[in-house]
Design an enzyme around this catalytic site. Structure first.
Site, PDB file in Angstrom:
ATOM      1  N   LYS A 123     -10.750 -45.563  16.535  1.00 19.20           N
ATOM      2  CA  LYS A 123      -9.789 -46.043  17.530  1.00 19.20           C
ATOM      3  C   LYS A 123      -9.450 -45.003  18.588  1.00 19.20           C
ATOM      4  O   LYS A 123      -9.099 -45.325  19.714  1.00 19.20           O
ATOM      5  CB  LYS A 123      -8.495 -46.518  16.845  1.00 19.20           C
ATOM      6  CG  LYS A 123      -7.533 -45.412  16.412  1.00 19.20           C
ATOM      7  CD  LYS A 123      -6.176 -46.047  16.050  1.00 19.20           C
ATOM      8  CE  LYS A 123      -5.103 -45.040  15.722  1.00 19.20           C
ATOM      9  NZ  LYS A 123      -5.250 -44.370  14.427  1.00 19.20           N
ATOM     10  N   HIS A 251      -1.397 -40.405   5.822  1.00 18.48           N
ATOM     11  CA  HIS A 251      -1.550 -39.948   7.206  1.00 18.48           C
ATOM     12  C   HIS A 251      -0.233 -39.295   7.598  1.00 18.48           C
ATOM     13  O   HIS A 251       0.802 -39.943   7.577  1.00 18.48           O
ATOM     14  CB  HIS A 251      -1.872 -41.132   8.127  1.00 18.48           C
ATOM     15  CG  HIS A 251      -2.432 -40.706   9.461  1.00 18.48           C
ATOM     16  ND1 HIS A 251      -1.750 -39.849  10.294  1.00 18.48           N
ATOM     17  CD2 HIS A 251      -3.577 -41.009  10.088  1.00 18.48           C
ATOM     18  CE1 HIS A 251      -2.485 -39.649  11.389  1.00 18.48           C
ATOM     19  NE2 HIS A 251      -3.594 -40.339  11.286  1.00 18.48           N
ATOM     20  N   SER A 254       0.157 -39.012  13.769  1.00 14.90           N
ATOM     21  CA  SER A 254      -0.805 -38.535  14.751  1.00 14.90           C
ATOM     22  C   SER A 254      -0.132 -37.537  15.689  1.00 14.90           C
ATOM     23  O   SER A 254       1.016 -37.727  16.093  1.00 14.90           O
ATOM     24  CB  SER A 254      -1.356 -39.723  15.543  1.00 14.90           C
ATOM     25  OG  SER A 254      -2.537 -39.362  16.204  1.00 14.90           O
ATOM     26  N   GLU A 325      -9.673 -38.360   8.029  1.00 13.51           N
ATOM     27  CA  GLU A 325      -9.884 -39.316   9.121  1.00 13.51           C
ATOM     28  C   GLU A 325      -9.468 -38.712  10.460  1.00 13.51           C
ATOM     29  O   GLU A 325      -8.575 -39.222  11.133  1.00 13.51           O
ATOM     30  CB  GLU A 325      -9.060 -40.589   8.862  1.00 13.51           C
ATOM     31  CG  GLU A 325      -9.384 -41.304   7.575  1.00 13.51           C
ATOM     32  CD  GLU A 325      -8.289 -42.278   7.158  1.00 13.51           C
ATOM     33  OE1 GLU A 325      -7.220 -42.318   7.816  1.00 13.51           O
ATOM     34  OE2 GLU A 325      -8.491 -42.989   6.168  1.00 13.51           O
TER      35      GLU A 325
END
Ligand SMILES: *Cc1c(COP(=O)(O)O)cnc(C)c1O
Length: 486
Positions: A123, A251, A254, A325
């Site tokens: 993405k 995660h 970001s 990732e």
């Protein structure tokens, strides 16, 4: 006659009006003067002819040689030539993508995290060259939709190199993953388990847990991740549905600016592994997610390595595969954007603070904005910094050049379309000059719209001017051969 030449706009802005109600008046006589003198764009600098010696992928734009700066300049010179030829949209903004930069990031990853397999988060930038290069280099891929899965599989990548890392998927997407042989997928809720039991009972499930994401620009925990308290219940349900849970993912958010959060995340993952054992599972996969920032990468890798050694001392030996990732880490620095100054005006209400310092602020309008590449400002909380790429037909801006307060705006008719609220640019900057923006590879063109009829800026590709260029070409050529020249 080109648009650039017809309106060189070398007239100084006349800041006669300091009162917002009076509006702005232009020094029209000066402007008219310049209309008659249409200067040809004669750019000084390093004119270098760079050509693609072969087309590795006939379906893609050519892959050029040479440093990205050369291609930024070539693009600017090319725009001037197109303008001379009356080409519509001659001065369009463009990216330069340097694939050797992606390659160097990969080497950096391997050097710092040799035991962690990267699954590139598609993405972030699903660029066809980037995906091919990473496929050639052997990374896996983190996909979140049917389309991303299709794009990666179309390159000939084995479905076993894909993790469907979206914990909340449409049933039809789960079914499609099953059909395409994509087995690894994340979940964080009971409904997802029922969906998977129905649509892909052979799936290899990865439980996404919640970790501390408060040290990140884009916090993902409000949307995804099971709190540890919920884990035993989720695993019990998975058992009941006879599903195969193979491990844990998280995660940290970001754009993570405090890499020490990986330590706590790994500690929580360890707890989830132990809960897995209690539920009768033998987990074999730990997915440490994304969030790796270029500038903090070595630090993050050190925290991660230390935490893995502490909480998963047997990671290599006892059959625990560790994957990650990364998205922005791979691409953020690999793309620069060149945008043309298409308009300039004085603000209606000059900022009082700026005026005290160095006179009124100038508003520059460029031909890409927050509805295009700069959507990263709105969606990805980025702050962008322009530099002068060309000014007054020259690529050289003297250090002594006077600078003043300026704001930079996108081309659409929406006032939210502001690229840079307050910066400092040379006061001599005019319509037709070019601004450059670095670090434009992550979360930019992939989320760009064509709002107001402005096209998404295209990419000029190069394998760079230095380290890695030959390796990139070699890897892509081999990949093209194997994949039948996609
Ligand atoms: C967006 C995303 C990534 C990539 O994050 P970066 O900060 O770009 O590294 C990785 N995994 C998942 C599940 C994501 O949603």
């Amino acid at each position: 006659m080109s648009r650039v030449q017809t309106f060189p706009a070398s007239a100084p802005i006349n800041f006669v009006s300091r009162n917002r109600n009076e509006g702005v008046s232009w020094a029209t006589s000066a402007l008219v003067d310049t209309l008659s003198s249409s200067p040809t764009l004669r750019l000084t600098g390093t004119p270098t002819i760079s050509s693609a010696d072969e087309d590795i992928f006939p379906s893609l734009p050519p892959l050029l040689h040479g440093h990205p700066d050369i291609h930024l300049r070539n693009g600017v010179m090319n725009a001037a030539r197109l303008a001379d030829a009356n080409e519509p949209d001659a001065e369009r903004a463009f990216f330069v993508g340097d694939l050797s930069q992606v390659y160097r990031q990969h080497l950096r990853w391997q050097a710092c995290l040799p035991g962690v397999e990267p699954f590139y988060a598609v993405k972030c930038n699903p660029d066809p060259y980037v995906l091919r290069l990473l496929a050639a280099l052997g990374t896996g891929f983190d996909c979140a939709s049917n389309q991303e899965i299709a794009q990666v599989l179309a390159l000939g990548v084995s479905p076993s190199r894909i993790i469907f890392a979206n914990p909340c998927k449409a049933v039809s997407f789960v079914r499609n993953a099953c059909t395409r042989g994509v087995d690894m997928m994340t979940f964080d809720n009971v409904d997802e388990l029922y969906k998977v039991a129905r649509a892909h009972p052979r799936a290899k499930l990865v439980l996404r847990i919640l970790t501390d994401d408060t040290k990140s620009l884009c916090q993902l925990g409000i949307k995804f991740g099971a709190p540890l308290d919920n884990v035993p219940g989720l695993l019990a349900k998975a058992r009941e549905l006879e599903l195969d849970v193979i491990g844990v993912s998280f995660h940290v958010g970001s754009g993570c600016y405090d890499p020490s959060v990986y330590t706590d995340a790994i500690r929580r993952a360890r707890q989830a592994f132990d809960m897995g054992a209690a539920a009768g599972y033998t987990f074999s996969l730990l997915d440490v997610g994304g969030g790796f920032e270029d500038a903090l990468f070595e630090q993050a890798a050190a925290f991660l390595t230390e935490a893995l050694a502490q909480y998963f001392p047997d990671a290599d030996r006892k059959g625990i595969r560790v994957i990650a990732e990364p998205g922005r880490f791979y691409v953020s620095k690999a793309f620069s954007l060149a945008a043309n100054i298409i308009a300039r005006r004085a603000p209606l209400a000059p900022s009082p603070t700026a005026e005290q310092e160095d006179g009124p602020s100038v508003m520059y309008y460029i031909n890409d904005g927050v509805y295009g590449a700069f959507n990263c400002i709105l969606f990805d909380h980025q702050v962008v910094q322009p530099y002068v790429l060309s000014m007054g037909n020259s690529f050289h801006v003297s250090e002594a050049e006077p600078v003043g307060a300026a704001s930079v705006w996108g081309p659409t008719c929406d006032s939210i379309d502001c690229v840079c609220v307050n910066t400092r640019l040379p006061s001599a900057l005019r319509v037709g000059d070019w601004l450059g923006f670095d670090n434009m590879g992550a979360y930019t063109s992939c989320a760009a719209s064509q709002f107001n009829g402005f096209e998404v800026s295209k990419v000029v590709y190069t394998t760079g001017g230095g380290a890695g260029a030959a390796e990139v070409r070699g890897a892509l050529a081999r990949f093209a051969k194997e994949a039948h020249g996609l």
